[in-house]
Design an enzyme around this catalytic site. Sequence first.
Site, short mmCIF file in Angstrom:
data_model
loop_
_atom_site.label_atom_id
_atom_site.label_comp_id
_atom_site.label_asym_id
_atom_site.label_seq_id
_atom_site.Cartn_x
_atom_site.Cartn_y
_atom_site.Cartn_z
N ASP A 125 -1.41 -13.16 -0.86
CA ASP A 125 -2.28 -12.04 -1.24
C ASP A 125 -2.56 -11.16 -0.03
O ASP A 125 -3.69 -10.69 0.18
CB ASP A 125 -3.59 -12.52 -1.89
N ASN A 136 -10.94 -11.29 -2.82
CA ASN A 136 -11.11 -11.51 -4.24
C ASN A 136 -9.92 -12.27 -4.82
O ASN A 136 -8.81 -11.76 -4.73
CB ASN A 136 -11.24 -10.15 -4.94
N ASP A 144 -2.49 -6.71 -10.85
CA ASP A 144 -3.27 -7.29 -9.75
C ASP A 144 -4.27 -6.31 -9.13
O ASP A 144 -4.00 -5.13 -8.96
CB ASP A 144 -2.40 -7.85 -8.64
N ARG A 159 0.80 -1.25 0.00
CA ARG A 159 0.00 0.00 0.00
C ARG A 159 0.82 1.28 0.00
O ARG A 159 0.28 2.34 0.33
CB ARG A 159 -0.93 0.03 1.23
N ASN A 196 -0.80 -2.05 -7.29
CA ASN A 196 -1.99 -1.21 -7.14
C ASN A 196 -1.86 -0.21 -5.98
O ASN A 196 -2.65 -0.18 -5.05
CB ASN A 196 -3.27 -2.04 -7.02
O1 DOR Z 1 -8.77 -9.47 -2.09
C1 DOR Z 1 -8.03 -8.81 -2.81
N1 DOR Z 1 -7.45 -7.68 -2.37
N2 DOR Z 1 -7.80 -9.21 -4.05
C2 DOR Z 1 -7.13 -8.47 -4.93
O2 DOR Z 1 -6.97 -8.89 -6.04
C3 DOR Z 1 -6.64 -7.14 -4.56
C4 DOR Z 1 -6.44 -7.05 -3.11
C5 DOR Z 1 -6.25 -5.63 -2.62
O3 DOR Z 1 -5.48 -4.87 -3.22
O4 DOR Z 1 -6.86 -5.30 -1.58
ZN ZN Z 2 -5.48 -10.25 -7.26
#
Ligand code: DOR
Ligand code: ZN
Length: 433
Positions: A306, A279, A153, A65, A95
């Site tokens: 993840d 996700n 992603d 983050r 991201n």
């Molecule tokens: O659960 C998820 N959180 N899946 C993702 O693909 C992105 C991630 C996020 O950046 O919070």
């Molecule tokens: Zn992902």
Amino acid sequence: MTILLKGGRVINPAENRDETADVLIENGKVKKIDRDISESEADRVISAKDCYVMPGFIDMHVHFRDPGYEQKEDIFSGMQAAAHGGYTTVLTMPNTRPAADNPDVIHYVHNKAKAGQCIHVLQVGAITKGQKGEELADIESLVEAGCPAISEDGKTVMDASLCMDAMAEAARLHIPVLAHCEDRNMVQKGVINEGEKSKEFGLPGIKNTVEDLIIARDIILAKETGAQLHLCHCSTKNSVWMVKSAKEVGVKVSAEVCPHHFTLSTDDMKEPDPNYKMNPPLRTKEDVQALKEGLRDGIMEVISTDHAPHTFDDKNCSMQEAPFGIVGLETAASLTYTELVLGGYLTPMKMAACMSYNPAGIIGIDKGDISEGKPADIVIFDPKKTYRIDKNTFASKGKNTPFDGREVTGRVKCTICDGEVVYMDEDEDQDED
Ligand code: DOR
Ligand code: ZN
């Protein structure tokens, strides 16, 4: 500074070594592995008795983050969480805000991580500018800046021809593409897996097909371009046979599974709780079983977390409003040991392969191997220790986990990165000089 790890069970997939031995670390490297190394050779002795000594874990999939959402996690807190979890290298997803689509962001992350002197952080580059899915990022400049891979992603590059161009470019530059597979058109406003629970809770569902379609598409694109495709967070039964079939015809494909997807199913959701929202979503027991068997059979060869931290307030809302994601770095090793090793799906050697040796091979880094002469990135793991997961002990800023209070077996005792102790379990009695 020399450190001696005394009396552990050394498990090193690179050499197929599984034996009780001492490990001597000097100048950041593994100097010697031998049956009985004298304590006088070391400045510091750490007991590894009754523990596994394995290559430090490598997580191909975390979200730190930083830059942009440091209230959720920043590079320093993320590195601490990783060290607590036994990780010595992580790949951070792009991201962020701004997205990691240019060399400045890559350098920012790498420099900040180096200054933190903890574990290795490698920033993954975005596939498209601003992760908007419209125009390719300058992928060559990202690789020159030190990106080990590219990924979009959090979403999928829905334009198949753009995605094909990205794969061709990645193939030319010899880096893997880490694919988040989710058909944006089909998923609509889905929140949890489509099925009994989505009906019971009155929530829009996410079909397995949402994931399966893009996995199939990306496998075809990888076959056509020769790209090295790595499928992120596979959650469906079909993902396993697609990966198996693709490998059989020579497609360069690998796949990861996250601990929540092989530990929990939708049946574990007793109420709509945003700490169970991620996700891809938790799937059915049938999917869980297929994923475990896929790992057992070596079809799926990576366990990644993840790790997706969010603040309490982010998640303190309805299922629909809450963001997707749960933290994972500080629970992954224990969940893997409990579910897969004690469950009879993986040997400790295979656990070390899925959590370290295989990821290193896919990324193409000289890690995940603790043979003599290699970097001393090592985890000491106590397979006998049973404890209850307590989110309040997490070093991560994110406490968003469905595993709080769960009893697990196997715990990280000590993490060593480049020959330095970056984490030591406080509960442990250390017999040190
Ligand atoms: O659960 C998820 N959180 N899946 C993702 O693909 C992105 C991630 C996020 O950046 O919070
Ligand atoms: Zn992902």
